[in-house]
Design a protein around this motif. Structure first.
Motif, mmCIF file in Angstrom:
data_model
loop_
_atom_site.group_PDB
_atom_site.id
_atom_site.type_symbol
_atom_site.label_atom_id
_atom_site.label_comp_id
_atom_site.label_asym_id
_atom_site.label_seq_id
_atom_site.Cartn_x
_atom_site.Cartn_y
_atom_site.Cartn_z
ATOM 1 N N GLU A 250 -9.061 7.114 0.062
ATOM 2 C CA GLU A 250 -10.394 7.535 -0.939
ATOM 3 C C GLU A 250 -10.428 6.810 -2.169
ATOM 4 O O GLU A 250 -11.270 6.805 -2.660
ATOM 5 N N VAL A 251 -9.057 6.168 -2.549
ATOM 6 C CA VAL A 251 -9.195 5.254 -3.686
ATOM 7 C C VAL A 251 -8.671 4.175 -3.413
ATOM 8 O O VAL A 251 -7.472 3.562 -3.016
ATOM 9 N N ASP A 252 -9.804 3.256 -3.305
ATOM 10 C CA ASP A 252 -9.477 1.519 -3.023
ATOM 11 C C ASP A 252 -8.379 0.872 -3.710
ATOM 12 O O ASP A 252 -8.395 0.972 -5.171
ATOM 13 N N GLY A 253 -7.307 0.315 -3.264
ATOM 14 C CA GLY A 253 -6.311 -0.524 -3.876
ATOM 15 C C GLY A 253 -5.206 0.496 -4.619
ATOM 16 O O GLY A 253 -4.508 -0.196 -5.490
ATOM 17 N N LEU A 254 -5.080 1.798 -4.274
ATOM 18 C CA LEU A 254 -4.139 2.605 -4.797
ATOM 19 C C LEU A 254 -2.848 1.980 -4.820
ATOM 20 O O LEU A 254 -2.017 2.057 -5.535
ATOM 21 N N LEU A 255 -2.529 1.720 -3.408
ATOM 22 C CA LEU A 255 -1.286 1.096 -3.063
ATOM 23 C C LEU A 255 -0.852 -0.174 -3.506
ATOM 24 O O LEU A 255 0.405 -0.485 -3.685
ATOM 25 N N ASP A 256 -1.872 -0.898 -4.229
ATOM 26 C CA ASP A 256 -1.569 -2.077 -5.012
ATOM 27 C C ASP A 256 -0.897 -1.885 -6.351
ATOM 28 O O ASP A 256 -0.211 -2.701 -6.759
ATOM 29 N N LEU A 257 -0.732 -0.666 -6.924
ATOM 30 C CA LEU A 257 -0.151 0.026 -7.950
ATOM 31 C C LEU A 257 1.360 0.039 -7.636
ATOM 32 O O LEU A 257 2.347 0.400 -8.566
ATOM 33 N N LEU A 258 1.747 0.037 -6.375
ATOM 34 C CA LEU A 258 3.335 0.528 -6.114
ATOM 35 C C LEU A 258 3.915 -0.794 -5.478
ATOM 36 O O LEU A 258 3.080 -1.467 -4.791
ATOM 37 N N GLN A 259 5.289 -1.136 -5.736
ATOM 38 C CA GLN A 259 5.962 -1.896 -5.331
ATOM 39 C C GLN A 259 6.769 -1.550 -4.291
ATOM 40 O O GLN A 259 7.476 -0.424 -4.466
ATOM 41 N N LEU A 260 7.178 -2.514 -3.116
ATOM 42 C CA LEU A 260 8.193 -2.011 -2.024
ATOM 43 C C LEU A 260 9.543 -1.568 -2.742
ATOM 44 O O LEU A 260 10.155 -0.613 -2.247
ATOM 45 N N GLU A 261 9.977 -2.573 -3.713
ATOM 46 C CA GLU A 261 11.301 -2.284 -4.157
ATOM 47 C C GLU A 261 11.154 -1.054 -5.006
ATOM 48 O O GLU A 261 12.394 -0.183 -4.969
ATOM 49 N N GLN A 262 10.192 -0.470 -5.739
ATOM 50 C CA GLN A 262 10.035 0.868 -6.428
ATOM 51 C C GLN A 262 10.134 1.922 -5.181
ATOM 52 O O GLN A 262 10.716 2.901 -5.479
ATOM 53 N N LEU A 263 9.456 1.570 -4.176
ATOM 54 C CA LEU A 263 9.304 2.822 -3.133
ATOM 55 C C LEU A 263 10.718 3.038 -2.653
ATOM 56 O O LEU A 263 10.950 4.347 -2.250
#
Length: 298
Positions: A250-263
């Motif tokens: 629904e919101v383009d590029g939302l996952l770009d604000l998250l980093q794998l290490e943080q998750l």
């Protein structure tokens, strides 16, 4: 006989409602994880905004290419310039490129009209968030101004001040909410497990009366609580992953604000909170019921 068997199954030591406990703990951990995601996205978005604070260095006219290259190298070596993957965030915009960009935006060719290009070469540097304090920026501006070949140094002071103040306010609010939410989650999980163990208080007393040791009584409860915490954490993480996958469509590029290490850190934190709080709440509840008199149990 069947009734007796069913009765014994219900009264099994360490057994208490699975669905209700897991549902409640999962919900609490899901809310905690959701806020954790919001916290990470806010932090990363703030970092992106801060890392785009630029300082423009206007160069003297008629500088040779070697002189310009020397200035760029000097700026690239400074600690206050952001470095990504070892590369300094320094960009050189020639006066010809600036004139072309102006023409593309306005459709007016002032070079042809004036017969000359009055613009200057500009070196744009991105300032590290660690140096965004007003005094630091003033000192950086002065330092760059003393470099030979530099005509003028500018940056949008009001924008930097606004970003800095808003970051402080947002950080303060988010930290406050984090503490409150974590407290609420711990209390909710604690109360859920205590309530579930309430139905086992007489069974605990019966085990004491027949001579069972404290560790023998606690062990099945603690193991079950840890298992419930782990299952709840896994379910909460699965729900969060599904929600983020949907929101990303629904919101383009939302996952770009998250980093794998943080998750990974967030997932680990959810698992640890689920297991630890469940274990400690059960430990405290068992200890409480074992110390109660028969009258208090009623």
């Amino acid at each position: 006989m069947a009734k007796d068997k069913k009765f014994r199954k219900k009264k099994k030591l360490g057994s208490y409602p699975f669905v209700s406990v897991v549902f409640s703990v999962t919900l609490a951990l899901f809310v905690m994880g959701l806020f954790g995601l919001l916290l990470m996205m806010t932090k990363n978005l703030t970092t992106i905004i801060q890392e785009n604070v630029e300082m423009q260095v206007f160069l003297n006219k008629n500088l040779s290419q070697n002189e310009i290259t020397k200035i760029i190298k000097t700026l690239s070596s400074k600690d206050y310039v952001i470095k990504k993957e070892g590369i300094s965030q320094v960009a050189h915009i020639t006066k010809e490129e600036a004139a072309k960009e102006f023409y593309e935006e306005t459709g007016e060719d002032f070079v042809e009209f004036l017969g000359d290009n009055p613009l200057r070469d500009v070196v744009v540097i991105k300032i590290s968030p660690d140096f965004h304090e007003s005094q630091n920026l003033v000192e950086i501006k002065k330092e760059i101004g003393f470099i030979r070949g530099v005509h003028e140094v500018t940056y949008i002071e009001s924008l930097v001040s606004s970003i800095r103040e808003n970051v402080k306010k947002v950080s303060f609010v988010l930290i406050g909410f984090s503490v409150i939410l974590l407290t609420v989650v711990v209390i909710l999980i604690n109360n859920t497990i205590k309530l579930a163990l309430f139905s086992q208080r007489f069974l605990i007393r019966s085990m004491q009366l027949v001579g069972a040791t404290t560790n023998f009584i606690r062990k099945p409860f603690l193991m079950r609580a840890s298992l419930f915490g782990l299952v709840s954490a896994v379910l909460a993480i699965a729900l969060l992953a599904s929600l983020m996958r949907y929101l990303n469509t629904e919101v383009d590029g939302l996952l770009d604000l998250l980093q794998l290490e943080q998750l990974i850190m967030l997932g680990t934190g959810i698992v640890l909170v689920g297991i630890f709080v469940g274990f400690m709440s059960t430990f405290a509840a068992i200890r409480k019921y074992m110390k109660m008199s028969l009258d208090e149990l009623y």
